[in-house]
Write a protein that holds these residues in place. Structure first.
Motif, PDB file in Angstrom:
ATOM      1  N   ARG A  63       2.141  -0.569  -3.523  1.00 11.14           N
ATOM      2  CA  ARG A  63       3.251   0.143  -2.890  1.00 11.14           C
ATOM      3  C   ARG A  63       3.474   1.436  -3.644  1.00 11.14           C
ATOM      4  O   ARG A  63       3.483   1.481  -4.864  1.00 11.14           O
ATOM      5  N   ASP A  65       6.339   4.145  -3.230  1.00  8.60           N
ATOM      6  CA  ASP A  65       7.585   4.480  -2.558  1.00  8.60           C
ATOM      7  C   ASP A  65       7.685   3.631  -1.294  1.00  8.60           C
ATOM      8  O   ASP A  65       7.760   2.420  -1.371  1.00  8.60           O
ATOM      9  N   SER A  66       7.631   4.229  -0.120  1.00  8.94           N
ATOM     10  CA  SER A  66       7.754   3.441   1.102  1.00  8.94           C
ATOM     11  C   SER A  66       6.406   3.233   1.791  1.00  8.94           C
ATOM     12  O   SER A  66       6.342   2.686   2.889  1.00  8.94           O
ATOM     13  N   THR A  68       2.143   1.975   1.608  1.00  9.81           N
ATOM     14  CA  THR A  68       1.147   1.137   0.969  1.00  9.81           C
ATOM     15  C   THR A  68      -0.151   1.926   0.936  1.00  9.81           C
ATOM     16  O   THR A  68      -0.630   2.376   1.973  1.00  9.81           O
TER      17      THR A  68
END
Length: 124
Positions: A63, A65-66, A68
């Motif tokens: 991951r 931050d937001s 993958t």
């Protein structure tokens, strides 16, 4: 709108999820599927494992931050070492002819240590 829609057949969905995990992730992660008949949902609980890295279709991801993202070669090596519970410092060095001559010279210059031995290293 935030309302739970639910699944039409949670038993079939559990089998589908289990098959997807078993077919695409290696080594096999430790997980539990908890179907909820009341609201027709499934809770997936994945426990942290010791056999890192876990690969999805032969690739490792992390991951960021937001998002993958696929890990690079250096991060993959770190994950492999973490999975073996060792660090880079514990890896054997190819050229094992290691000495402390530079340290000995610097200690003689800076703090006038004349006797450099194992006791000196232990003290440091």
């Amino acid at each position: 709108d935030g309302n739970i829609k639910g699944l039409s057949d949670i038993i079939k969905a559990c089998l589908d999820i289990e098959n997807k995990i078993n077919d695409t992730i290696s080594p096999q992660p430790d997980y539990v599927l908890e179907p909820n008949e009341v609201n027709k949902t499934i809770k997936l609980i994945v426990k942290s494992g010791l056999q890192k890295p876990y690969l999805y279709k032969s690739k490792a991801y992390k991951r960021n931050d937001s998002a993958t993202i696929e890990v690079d070669t250096l991060e993959f090596s770190r994950l492999v070492l973490e999975g073996k519970n060792i660090s880079f410092e514990e890896l054997p060095y190819k050229d094992q002819n290691l000495t402390f001559h530079f340290l000995e010279e610097q200690l003689e210059k800076s703090i006038q240590i004349n006797s450099f031995n194992l006791d000196t290293l232990k003290t440091l």
